[in-house]
Each structure stands twice: as structure tokens, then as C-alpha cells.
Design a protein around this motif. Structure first.
Motif, PDB file in Angstrom:
ATOM      1  N   THR A 124      38.384  23.037 -33.901  1.00 35.56           N
ATOM      2  CA  THR A 124      37.293  23.931 -34.288  1.00 35.56           C
ATOM      3  C   THR A 124      36.685  23.506 -35.619  1.00 35.56           C
ATOM      4  O   THR A 124      35.466  23.542 -35.806  1.00 35.56           O
ATOM      5  CB  THR A 124      37.805  25.380 -34.376  1.00 35.56           C
ATOM      6  OG1 THR A 124      38.318  25.763 -33.100  1.00 35.56           O
ATOM      7  CG2 THR A 124      36.701  26.340 -34.780  1.00 35.56           C
ATOM      8  N   GLU A 125      37.545  23.068 -36.541  1.00 37.42           N
ATOM      9  CA  GLU A 125      37.068  22.563 -37.831  1.00 37.42           C
ATOM     10  C   GLU A 125      36.160  21.356 -37.627  1.00 37.42           C
ATOM     11  O   GLU A 125      35.104  21.245 -38.253  1.00 37.42           O
ATOM     12  CB  GLU A 125      38.274  22.193 -38.696  1.00 37.42           C
ATOM     13  CG  GLU A 125      37.946  21.533 -40.025  1.00 37.42           C
ATOM     14  CD  GLU A 125      37.573  22.519 -41.114  1.00 37.42           C
ATOM     15  OE1 GLU A 125      37.359  22.077 -42.254  1.00 37.42           O
ATOM     16  OE2 GLU A 125      37.500  23.730 -40.835  1.00 37.42           O
ATOM     17  N   ALA A 128      32.686  22.181 -36.256  1.00 35.49           N
ATOM     18  CA  ALA A 128      31.776  22.712 -37.265  1.00 35.49           C
ATOM     19  C   ALA A 128      31.337  21.670 -38.288  1.00 35.49           C
ATOM     20  O   ALA A 128      30.178  21.643 -38.692  1.00 35.49           O
ATOM     21  CB  ALA A 128      32.436  23.890 -37.983  1.00 35.49           C
ATOM     22  N   HIS A 160      37.957  30.716 -30.391  1.00 34.99           N
ATOM     23  CA  HIS A 160      37.257  30.388 -31.639  1.00 34.99           C
ATOM     24  C   HIS A 160      36.489  29.078 -31.480  1.00 34.99           C
ATOM     25  O   HIS A 160      35.341  28.958 -31.919  1.00 34.99           O
ATOM     26  CB  HIS A 160      38.261  30.286 -32.789  1.00 34.99           C
ATOM     27  CG  HIS A 160      37.628  30.181 -34.132  1.00 34.99           C
ATOM     28  ND1 HIS A 160      38.339  30.061 -35.302  1.00 34.99           N
ATOM     29  CD2 HIS A 160      36.320  30.142 -34.518  1.00 34.99           C
ATOM     30  CE1 HIS A 160      37.513  29.965 -36.333  1.00 34.99           C
ATOM     31  NE2 HIS A 160      36.281  30.006 -35.876  1.00 34.99           N
ATOM     32  N   CYS A 161      37.116  28.104 -30.827  1.00 37.11           N
ATOM     33  CA  CYS A 161      36.454  26.823 -30.597  1.00 37.11           C
ATOM     34  C   CYS A 161      35.228  27.005 -29.701  1.00 37.11           C
ATOM     35  O   CYS A 161      34.161  26.427 -29.967  1.00 37.11           O
ATOM     36  CB  CYS A 161      37.432  25.834 -29.971  1.00 37.11           C
ATOM     37  SG  CYS A 161      36.814  24.140 -29.877  1.00 37.11           S
ATOM     38  N   GLN A 164      32.512  28.490 -31.764  1.00 40.12           N
ATOM     39  CA  GLN A 164      31.979  27.533 -32.743  1.00 40.12           C
ATOM     40  C   GLN A 164      31.055  26.522 -32.084  1.00 40.12           C
ATOM     41  O   GLN A 164      30.027  26.134 -32.656  1.00 40.12           O
ATOM     42  CB  GLN A 164      33.132  26.814 -33.443  1.00 40.12           C
ATOM     43  CG  GLN A 164      32.760  26.230 -34.794  1.00 40.12           C
ATOM     44  CD  GLN A 164      32.498  27.318 -35.823  1.00 40.12           C
ATOM     45  OE1 GLN A 164      33.311  28.191 -36.041  1.00 40.12           O
ATOM     46  NE2 GLN A 164      31.342  27.263 -36.463  1.00 40.12           N
ATOM     47  N   GLU A 168      27.233  26.229 -33.402  1.00 42.94           N
ATOM     48  CA  GLU A 168      26.816  25.020 -34.118  1.00 42.94           C
ATOM     49  C   GLU A 168      25.996  24.044 -33.284  1.00 42.94           C
ATOM     50  O   GLU A 168      25.292  23.199 -33.841  1.00 42.94           O
ATOM     51  CB  GLU A 168      28.056  24.287 -34.663  1.00 42.94           C
ATOM     52  CG  GLU A 168      28.901  25.099 -35.632  1.00 42.94           C
ATOM     53  CD  GLU A 168      28.223  25.301 -36.974  1.00 42.94           C
ATOM     54  OE1 GLU A 168      27.242  24.580 -37.266  1.00 42.94           O
ATOM     55  OE2 GLU A 168      28.665  26.172 -37.737  1.00 42.94           O
TER      56      GLU A 168
END
Length: 216
Positions: A124-125, A128, A160-161, A164, A168
Motif C-alpha cells: 500500500t505504501e 501511494a 486498504h490497498c 489506495q 491514487e
């Protein structure tokens, strides 16, 4: 350890235990203690070795993330069974370590859903901040096939992924919303007034709305 014990609050413990975290230290007070101690790698290792949750949270605030090796982070994650320790380990530690990408790939494929959830958090990081090289359609394929029946913490990480990706990457937004609508994961999750729902379609819509330029 004595100072941490003095910060123990039964009410805070009761709230934390509802979320699977076995400590009663107010996180604001914990951060204030970490600010006073500053970075101390040796002390961080000693605190981690106690296996006490509050001590491990403090360790993650005062450690030098780049001082831990890949295998150390892997062992630490597998020994960090409470949600808050795992969350801080990934966000305050592994994300700042040069082995983050290698660990992301290893953890995402791990059969342990708790370990896999850490891999998804790192994914997920990247979605983004560094999406180059990621197979976003492939990630959506996996989420669509596996999120509905995934264990709780893994399901949340995958959700969450999904959100995101929708937030994004406009080219994948319609599909991300459609997956969320079809799977209905966290659709009925209780959300406090003023907070964004974790239901992916609502989450995506709200964050996209916030990012939109003001109408003149």
C-alpha cells in the motif's frame, strides 16, 4: 520499565484490549517519553527483548531503523503478534529500512495471514508513493479473488490497498470501486461522526473529493 509501569492506565488497557493490544500506556505519553530519550539503539534492543508490548512500542520510537538487518526485522515481525506493535514496526521501522522491498515480497507471499498483512501494508505504501514497477491490475486480481474470505487483519490490509489504488490511480478507480461494491468488505463497519468509512467505495469517494481543486 518502571517508568512505563507508572504510566499504566486501567481504562486505556481496557480500550486497547478490545483491539487486541495488551498494554495500558497512553500513546501520547509514550511518545513524550521517546522524545525525551531520543534515539538509543542499544536501549531499543533491550526494550524489545522484554517482550512487553509498551516497551516494544517505545523501542520502535527510539531505534535506528537502518541498524536492523533483514533477518532481524523478519524475526521481530513474527514475534510481534499485537496489532499496534506490528503496525508501528512496519511504519516506523521497516519502511525506513533498505530491505523494505525484499521484505514486502517475502511477507506478502507468507502463509501466515498476520505476516502477509505486513507485506500488504508495504505494498500500500508503494501504491501511494512509488508505484513504478507494481502490477496494479494484478494486485486488483488478487484482492478480488482473496479479500472476501481473508482473516481479519489480512482483509483490512488488502482493503486498504484496494482503497489506495482507487484513490491514487484514476485509471483503476472504477474497477477498485466495483470490487469494493461487489465484495462489501467493511460495508457495515461502525464509523464515528466526522470519520471516513473503511468501506473502499466510500473511502475512495471521500478522499478523491478532498483532493479535488476548489470550484471557483
Amino acid at each position: 520499565m518502571a517508568e512505563l509501569a507508572a504510566l499504566e492506565d486501567p481504562k486505556a488497557r481496557a480500550v486497547n484490549e478490545k483491539h487486541g493490544d495488551d498494554h495500558g500506556v497512553n500513546l501520547g505519553k509514550l511518545r513524550a517519553l521517546a522524545k525525551r530519550l531520543k534515539t538509543q539503539q542499544g536501549l531499543a534492543r533491550e526494550l524489545w527483548a522484554t517482550q512487553d508490548t509498551a516497551a516494544r512500542l517505545l523501542a520502535l520510537l527510539i531505534c535506528r531503523p537502518k541498524a536492523f538487518g533483514r533477518d532481524e526485522w523478519d524475526a521481530m515481525l513474527r514475534g510481534a503478534r499485537t496489532p499496534k506493535v506490528q503496525d508501528w514496526l512496519v511504519n516506523y521501522g521497516v519502511k525506513k529500512n533498505p530491505h523494505a522491498e525484499e521484505l514486502r515480497l517475502v511477507w506478502t507471499a507468507d502463509p501466515d495471514p498476520v505476516v502477509a498483512s505486513a507485506g500488504w501494508a508495504l505494498t500500500t505504501e508503494r501504491v501511494a508513493k512509488q508505484p513504478q514497477g507494481l502490477d496494479l491490475p494484478g494486485l486488483l486480481d488478487v484482492i478480488e479473488a482473496e479479500m472476501k474470505d481473508a482473516p481479519d487483519r489480512l482483509q483490512r490490509a488488502m482493503n486498504h490497498c484496494l482503497a489506495q489504488i482507487g484513490i491514487e490511480h484514476p485509471e483503476h478507480r472504477a474497477r477498485a470501486i466495483a470490487i469494493g461494491q461487489r465484495l462489501q468488505v467493511l460495508k457495515d463497519y461502525p464509523t464515528s461522526p466526522g470519520c471516513t468509512s473503511p468501506f473502499a467505495p466510500d473511502w475512495i469517494a471521500e478522499m478523491v473529493r478532498r483532493q479535488a481543486p476548489p470550484v471557483v
